[in-house]
Scaffold this active site. Structure first.
Site, PDB file in Angstrom:
ATOM      1  CG  LEU A 132      27.859  21.351 -23.494  1.00  0.00           C
ATOM      2  CD1 LEU A 132      26.402  20.989 -23.750  1.00  0.00           C
ATOM      3  CD2 LEU A 132      28.417  22.125 -24.671  1.00  0.00           C
ATOM      4  CG  ASP A 133      30.213  27.830 -20.834  1.00  0.00           C
ATOM      5  OD1 ASP A 133      31.180  27.208 -20.361  1.00  0.00           O
ATOM      6  OD2 ASP A 133      30.321  28.847 -21.524  1.00  0.00           O
ATOM      7  CE  LYS A 134      23.531  27.065 -13.139  1.00  0.00           C
ATOM      8  NZ  LYS A 134      23.660  27.712 -11.810  1.00  0.00           N
ATOM      9  CB  THR A 136      26.004  26.197 -23.411  1.00  0.00           C
ATOM     10  OG1 THR A 136      26.787  27.389 -23.379  1.00  0.00           O
ATOM     11  CG2 THR A 136      25.901  25.704 -24.840  1.00  0.00           C
ATOM     12  NE  ARG A 238      29.093  32.861 -22.219  1.00  0.00           N
ATOM     13  CZ  ARG A 238      28.804  32.592 -20.949  1.00  0.00           C
ATOM     14  NH1 ARG A 238      29.086  31.391 -20.447  1.00  0.00           N
ATOM     15  NH2 ARG A 238      28.246  33.504 -20.189  1.00  0.00           N
TER      16      ARG A 238
END
Length: 323
Positions: A132-134, A136, A238
């Site tokens: 997961l993105d930081k 998110t 995104r």
């Protein structure tokens, strides 16, 4: 000399990959050197880097020195447990908070996996199943056995999992726009930052990326979406939403930077969110993207597992104020 018995988590692995995992901090070049020189023995015999290990194999390893810098880096990760949504003998599902990386690297000293390993020193195996993105928040799977890691990652690669995100976007999303099928290309900008852009179908650098979108709730000047990804590209949601003209609220890479600053101040007077006259907005300093639903087959039983993570308090508070 060090003697190691291969357990369940090492069975089926190549010798070189097993040693790189086992001898943490030892340079890969040194690992291959001791294999080639015959200093590593498997069941008393020489073995090649591509030798497949079996449960119960006995390894003899020569003394090796772990780089002090790497030892210190690993020790720097503070132990931390995270909110657990599901856990059994095979896997852990946590509700990752926004602002926490899933692993160290690219300027980040440590992440979820390093902190969890420090918090559970007795755990023989903990590995990230996906990313997961930081920025998110939401559901993140961690395998407790190599067999679970392999089976879960096979499901992710085969697109047999269901991943749905809650995303608040700027503007009124058209209800009829339900499928985004736009190829994406990952690159580094002038500052060395990882970025993603959409490309035309004919560009060789692009990888096909599919996002499904459904309106969950419409507000005056923004829309809460349920977003399901059929492919797992970097920054896919995104970029797809921003390219459609509806960037995610709080996105610091592809979003509306003026709006982000106003929200961080709790500034409703800016009119950017079209808040009711006299209304106050809570300060909101993160990206509104949350992995809220995850569906997969259990790696041991084969049963369907469906997990949910409620919206974080700050996201729920913002929606309440907008209503």
């Amino acid at each position: 000399m060090q003697h190691v018995t291969v357990g369940e988590n090492g069975a089926g692995q190549r010798l070189d990959n097993y040693l790189i995992k086992t001898l943490k901090g030892v340079p890969k070049t040194h690992v291959y050197r001791i294999i080639r020189s015959g200093e590593v023995r498997v069941n008393r015999g020489r073995a090649g880097a591509d030798t497949r290990l079996a449960l119960g194999d006995e390894l003899r390893l020569p003394p090796v020195r772990v780089a002090e810098r790497l030892e210190n880096k690993a020790a720097a990760a503070p132990p931390r447990e995270f909110a657990i949504v599901f856990e059994d003998d095979h896997l852990i599902a946590i509700d990752k908070p926004a602002g926490v990386a899933v692993h160290g690297g690219s300027g980040v000293s440590f992440g979820v996996i390093e902190q969890l390993r420090r918090a559970r020193p007795e755990a023989p195996f903990l590995e990230l199943v996906h990313r997961l993105d930081k920025e998110t928040s939401g559901l993140l799977l961690i395998a407790k056995k190599r067999s679970a890691l392999t089976r879960l990652q096979e499901q992710f690669r085969a697109r047999e999992t269901g991943k749905t995100y809650a995303a608040l976007v700027i503007g009124r999303w058209p209800a009829g726009h339900k499928v985004i099928d736009v190829a994406l290309h990952k690159y580094l900008d002038a500052a060395g930052e990882r970025r993603v852009r959409s490309v035309t179908d004919g560009e060789a650098a692009g990888r096909r990326s599919i996002t499904l979108v459904q309106v969950a709730r419409a507000f005056a000047a923004c829309t809460l979406l349920d977003v399901t990804i059929k492919t797992g590209r970097t920054h896919q949601i995104r970029v797809h939403l921003a390219d459609a003209g509806h960037a995610i609220v709080g996105d610091d890479k592809y979003g509306d930077f003026a709006l982000n600053k106003a929200l961080a101040r709790g500034d409703a007077a800016s009119g950017l969110m079209a808040a009711p006259a006299g209304a106050a907005l809570p300060r909101f300093g993160r990206m509104f993207l949350h992995a809220r639903l995850l569906r997969f087959e259990h790696p041991a039983s084969g049963e369907t597992v469906e997990l949910e993570a409620a919206l974080p308090a700050e996201c729920a508070s913002l929606l309440k104020s907008l209503a």
